[in-house]
Structures are given as C-alpha cells and as structure tokens.
Design an enzyme around this catalytic site. Structure first.
Site, PDB file in Angstrom:
ATOM      1  CB  CYS A 142      42.162  44.892  39.647  1.00 55.52           C
ATOM      2  SG  CYS A 142      40.423  44.497  39.555  1.00 55.52           S
ATOM      3  CB  CYS A 145      40.911  41.218  39.284  1.00 53.00           C
ATOM      4  SG  CYS A 145      40.412  42.720  38.464  1.00 53.00           S
ATOM      5  CG  ASP A 146      44.423  40.020  40.922  1.00 52.11           C
ATOM      6  OD1 ASP A 146      45.227  40.856  40.510  1.00 52.11           O
ATOM      7  OD2 ASP A 146      43.849  39.202  40.172  1.00 52.11           O
TER       8      ASP A 146
END
Lengths: 322, 336
Positions: A142, A145-146
């Site tokens: 993701c 997200c990261d």
C-alpha cells in the site's frame, strides 16, 4: 474422532463476522454495543493487510505511530470489552440461505442470523522468496499508507494493473526513483495512466520482469530479478507488490454471493450483498482505498445495517428525526 | 443547480486586501475536517483548516467517547479532538480559529470570507457538521454528557437496568426509545402532544413494548440532578400540572440542524439542509467536497465522519492533480 460440542458453539449468533481486520473488528464493536450476540472468526492478528503493516501514522486519533497489528489489537480489545467473541479459525465454506446462516470452519459449524464478510484482499497464494520475511520491512502492499516512509529513496513496484500504476504514481511524489516491474510484456493499465507514468522522469518501466528473490537482512536492500531473460540485481529500499494474486478472499463463498468481473463482492449502499442478511465491508469490495479509517467506518455502517435488518427497522434513523 | 455568484466577494478592494491563496481549504475543524487535513498532509497537500471559534467539532463537547475504533479504554471527547488536531498539525495543516461567513463557489479559485480576511482556494472540503436541536431548558447544557445525550447509539450502553427518558415524538425518538429498551429497564417517552408523530409501525412497536411508558401532553421544563441527571421536571400543557419524573438519563430527539446556511445558493442541499453528496464525497460543484455530519442524516458517528473526511481528501487530491497548474506537485501554499 468425535468432537465435543460446546453450547457456545451450537447457540446461534445474531451476527457472524468473517475477518477481524479494521472493518470486521469495528463492525464487531458496534454490533456488540447494540447488544447483538457477535462472533468474529479470523485467521490471526497479522493475517490481513493492516495487521502486517509495520507503521501506521495516518489513523485519525493515533498521533503516535503504531504498528498495524497493534491498531487491529486495540480495536479487537474494544470490541471484546462490549461482549464480542473472537475465535481463531479458518472459514472453509458457508450456507447463506434462509434465516439462519451456517459457517463451517476446520473446527465445526457456527450459526448466525446475519453475516458480515470482511475477509480483505490478501488472496495471493504464491509469494516471492524473502517477501514474507521482509513484509513491513520494505515490502508493502500500500503506497498510500507507506509511501511517505520512502522519501528520497529508491523503490520498486511489482505489477501491471491500474492499481500498480496508480501506486507507482503516488510513490513518485516521495521516492527519488521508482522502478516498475511488470511481469507481462506490457502494462495492462488504462492508457491514460500508462501515458502519465511514462512521462515521469524518475520512473523506469521494466517489461517482462520476473522477481526471483527479495533480498535484505533487516530491511529490503535489493531484488534479484530476470528482465527480458537477463538476470540482474537491482538495489532498492522498498518493494510494493500488486500482483493480481492480491485478490479478495471469497473462495469460501462458492457462488452464493455476487461478485464483479474482478472477483470483488458487490454490495448496495447499505453494504448488503445479493444474499439477504449477508453484508460485506473493507478491501473485499476492492475500492482501491486501503485505509484503516475508511474500512473501520464501513464496518460501523454495516453493523448498524445488520442491527436494522435483525430488528426489522424500516429505515436507518439511529439518531434523530427529520 | 445554478450557482448564484456572490458579486460582493469579487469587489476589487476585498480581493486586493489580504487575499490568502491555498490549494485546499477545509471548512470545519471536527473529526471529518481534521481527518481530511491529515490525509491531505499525507499526500503532500498543505491545507488550511478554518475551524471556527471552537475547534474540535461536536465530539469535543462529549464527556466520553468509547466507540471510536482504536481506543479500547475510551477517552474524553476533548482528548480525541486534541489528538486529531495535533496529528493534522504534524502533517502540515494550518488550523485557524476563524469562522467562514460567506463563500463564492461560482468562480475558480473559490472565495471564502471570514470575519478577518478573504481566502482563495483551488479546492475546498465542507465539514461544518450538524448540531442536535436543543430543548433550551435549565440543566440541559449543564448535564450534557453526564446524563443528557442526543445519541442512543453512542450512549445507550451506559444505561443498563436504568430508567431513561426520551424527549420527542417522531420516528427517530420512538426508534431510539425502542433501542434503549435493550439496556434500560424503563423508557419514558415525553411528548408534547397526546399522540406520536411517528409512523404507524413505530407507534405499534412502542405501545407493544412493555418497557416503554408515555408522558403525553408534556414538555420538559428543567433537567435536575446533582453530579448527574436525577430527573426531569415536566409540565402538562393541558392541565399546567408540574411533576418530576426521576430518570438516570435523558435522550433528546427533537431534530438535527446541519450547519449549511452559508452554502445556500452555492451547493445543492436537500430539504433538511444537508449537503447532497455521493460515496466519493462530491458536491454539486466540482472541486468542492463534503465530509462528516453536514452530509450525513443517518449515522453521526466519529469514525464514519473520519472515513468520509479521508475520502474527501483523497478526492480533493485527485481533483488537484488534474488542475492545469497543480500537476500533482504540492510544495504547499498557493502554487498556481
């Protein structure tokens, strides 16, 4: 072997939630708080996409970053405190017909008046050597997200679909360089996306690229890869994997719940599937936005919809009159 | 819908004087607005949050929030609000306590005016929230969060085996009264008329429920108690007789009011005044997105508001990427 059948198991639940990630556990919390007898069946804390994330910084309210597993655990504890029960079993098949749905696991059968499917989209079977070990240590699923953890670093994206290209574009905002490794001889994403990707200076697209091994001790350091028949080692700090193997987990449903062509469950605006009393939330719907806060919100909405379904409330009006 | 241009905001003197230009302006500083700011910051967009004089939004006034996922021990509404704020702050959002008094979405960039200055924005997220209509009686404010509630979904759990009152006679008042009978040992519906306004199905269910009693023709005059609610003083509107009903909690369901006055003529609103939107949090104006209770007549839960805030920010990001001067590079502050 004759299994001892406990009364806990034979008593029908008001709702059985399959999957205990952010959406399933949040649904469980609201269901239990509404005094519904709630059972969550899950494969384990780190079986899902959030549970294996190493660091979450954008879950609203948690201003100190926590691990994904920690966040899932917190929501589960909260659900338990209101009476939800969690068991660690793998669901094998279901019978969703009629008023009492049946859910079979390796341990036996559970019965419930409603079901929420929250199994996520980690349905890839085969993994690269090193992938599991370095998950959360440079391997991610993701970019939203990261991505921010890879500012000014070199990252790779494995995949060829819209999601892979979109995530690669996201990563260009942070990373100093983005390698896109496409197993096929061309990108199978929309023309618009491919065009946009190819205009980016910091992007290298490698066609017919097959990952052999993800390398690194504590963190991802390189990837061994065969590109157009030629074996190479490419140094990078992160690898984002979006192979089509990342499919919604629906195999246990047979054909009892409608899916779209991508195999994602189809729901109405109340998160109810075509099967009456059966709801679905989170990544199993493949809405491309893999964010814990959004998944949690969906779980809550579905739990309130289940409550309405079980109590025959005609309309959703939990809080005030119009 | 035709958007009515607000010509006043285009007057040259206002534009020249202290115009402040931004990629994204978020109107409202509750869970939806601040989550949008967190997600925008995460995407590299520096947002301006016009939070109004009392940042934190509706839950900031709530005594205890125990159903926001991720906080198994619960926390106070004020602490949750503080956490949202410091997180948004850390992701680069600029939060100012100014209240928007006028907007013009008919031109791009959009204009937003507060009492202090005029702002321009390439994109905007409306997250102004909604408020429960109050009874406006003594004790209501004082005991808010300590026995007075406007959300049975949130607080019903605290009233197991207790006695509670529900004020109102519409569908949702009755529906919530029925919901509360799962916990409470007795629920008294206080209604100002001699029959419920609620639809047939709710009336039938309420009268069939042995835990529900009615106080007809009654209006609440005061909520009384010491540390927490102990009762309500009601007056019978026909006989003028005054009595005190002892209860541990009072749930007020006399309607909600979305804060959308400044958007009339600018955004499509439904007949109750909520902003019309879809699952992607679009409004009727491209580039203006909406999140939280101001577009949600149903759930009114912090986590649901946060979820819509995240979606709105991601859609604003997508919108800004398509903007000719934006090109997905957001150094922060008016880039165009």
């Amino acid at each position: 072997v004759k299994l001892e059948v406990s009364p806990e198991r034979t008593q029908p639940q008001d709702v059985i939630i399959i999957g205990g990630g952010p959406s399933g556990a949040s649904a469980a919390m609201y269901a239990a708080r509404a005094d519904l007898k709630t059972l969550v069946i899950d494969k384990g804390l780190t079986a899902g996409a959030l549970g294996m994330a190493s660091k979450i910084a954008n879950y609203p309210g948690l201003h100190e970053p926590v691990s994904g597993a920690d966040l899932v655990q917190r929501i589960r504890d909260q659900a338990r405190s209101f009476g939800a029960r969690f068991i660690n079993e793998k669901v094998l098949r279901v019978d969703l017909e009629g008023d009492l749905k049946q859910v079979w696991t390796g341990e036996g059968v559970h019965k419930g008046r409603a079901v929420i499917i929250a199994t996520g989209a980690m349905g890839r079977i085969r993994r690269f050597p090193g992938e599991e070990r370095l998950l959360g240590r440079g391997v991610s699923y993701c970019a939203t997200c990261d991505g921010a953890f890879f500012r000014d670093r070199v990252v790779g994206v494995v995949g060829n679909n819209d999601e892979a290209v979109e995530e690669a574009l996201t990563l260009t905002r942070f990373a100093s360089h983005v390698h896109v490794f496409t197993p096929t001889s061309e990108l199978r994403a929309s023309k618009e996306l491919v065009r946009e990707l190819s205009t980016r200076d910091k992007v290298d697209i490698h066609l017919s690229a097959h990952v052999k091994e993800i390398k690194g001790d504590e963190q991802v350091g390189a990837v061994d890869i065969v590109i157009q028949g030629e074996e190479k080692t490419i140094e990078l700090d992160g690898l984002f994997v979006y192979l089509q193997g990342n499919v919604p987990i629906t195999d246990f449903l047979g054909d009892q719940v409608s899916t779209n062509r991508q195999g994602c469950l189809v729901v109405d605006e109340n998160f109810e599937t075509n099967a009456e009393g059966v709801f679905a939330v989170g990544d199993v719907l493949c809405k491309h936005v893999k964010q814990a806060a959004i998944a949690a919100a969906e779980g809550v909405e579905a739990a309130l919809a289940v409550d309405r379904y079980l109590h025959g409330r005609a309309k959703l009006r939990p809080d005030w009159s119009r | 819908m035709e958007i009515q241009p607000k010509l006043t905001s285009l007057e040259p003197e206002r534009v020249d004087e202290e115009v402040d230009a931004h990629d994204l302006v978020i109107i409202g500083g509750g869970p939806a607005g601040l989550t949008a700011a967190i997600y925008a910051g995460r995407a590299g967009i520096q947002s301006l949050v016009l939070a109004g004089p009392l940042p934190g939004g509706y839950p900031a006034n709530t005594y205890a929030v125990e159903n926001y996922p991720g906080f198994p021990d619960g926390l106070s509404g004020a602490e949750l609000a503080q956490r949202f704020q410091s997180q948004a702050d850390r992701f680069g959002a600029k939060i100012v306590p100014e209240e928007v008094v006028e907007v013009d979405f008919s031109v791009s960039p959009f204009y937003l005016r507060t009492h202090r200055r005029t702002y321009q924005a390439l994109s905007a997220i409306v997250a102004t929230g909604a408020q429960p209509r109050r009874l406006d009686v003594p004790g209501e404010k004082e005991f808010y969060g300590r026995g007075v509630s406007a959300c049975a979904t949130c607080d019903g759990f605290f009233y197991r085996d207790k006695r509670v009152a529900v004020v109102g006679g519409g569908d949702s008042a009755v529906d919530e009264a029925i919901f509360l009978t799962r916990f409470a040992r007795e629920v008294i519906i206080i209604h100002r008329r001699d029959e419920l306004r609620a639809t047939e199905i709710y009336r039938e269910r309420a009268s069939a429920n042995p835990k529900i009693r009615f106080a007809w023709d009654s209006v609440v005059e005061e909520i009384v108690g010491g540390q927490a609610v102990e009762g309500v003083r009601v007056r019978n509107v026909k006989t003028d007789e005054v009595s005190v009903i002892s209860v541990d909690g009072v749930f007020v369901y006399v309607g909600m009011v979305p804060k959308t006055d400044i958007f009339r003529g600018q955004l499509e609103l439904d007949e109750q005044g909520y902003v019309v939107s879809n699952r992607r949090q679009y409004t009727s104006v491209p580039g203006v997105f909406v999140a939280g209770d101001v577009q949600d007549p149903h759930y009114r839960q912090v986590v649901v508001a946060a979820g819509t805030g995240a979606v709105a920010a991601m859609e604003a990001e997508r919108f800004l990427c398509k903007y000719p001067q934006g090109v997905c590079e957001f150094p922060g502050g008016g880039v165009w």
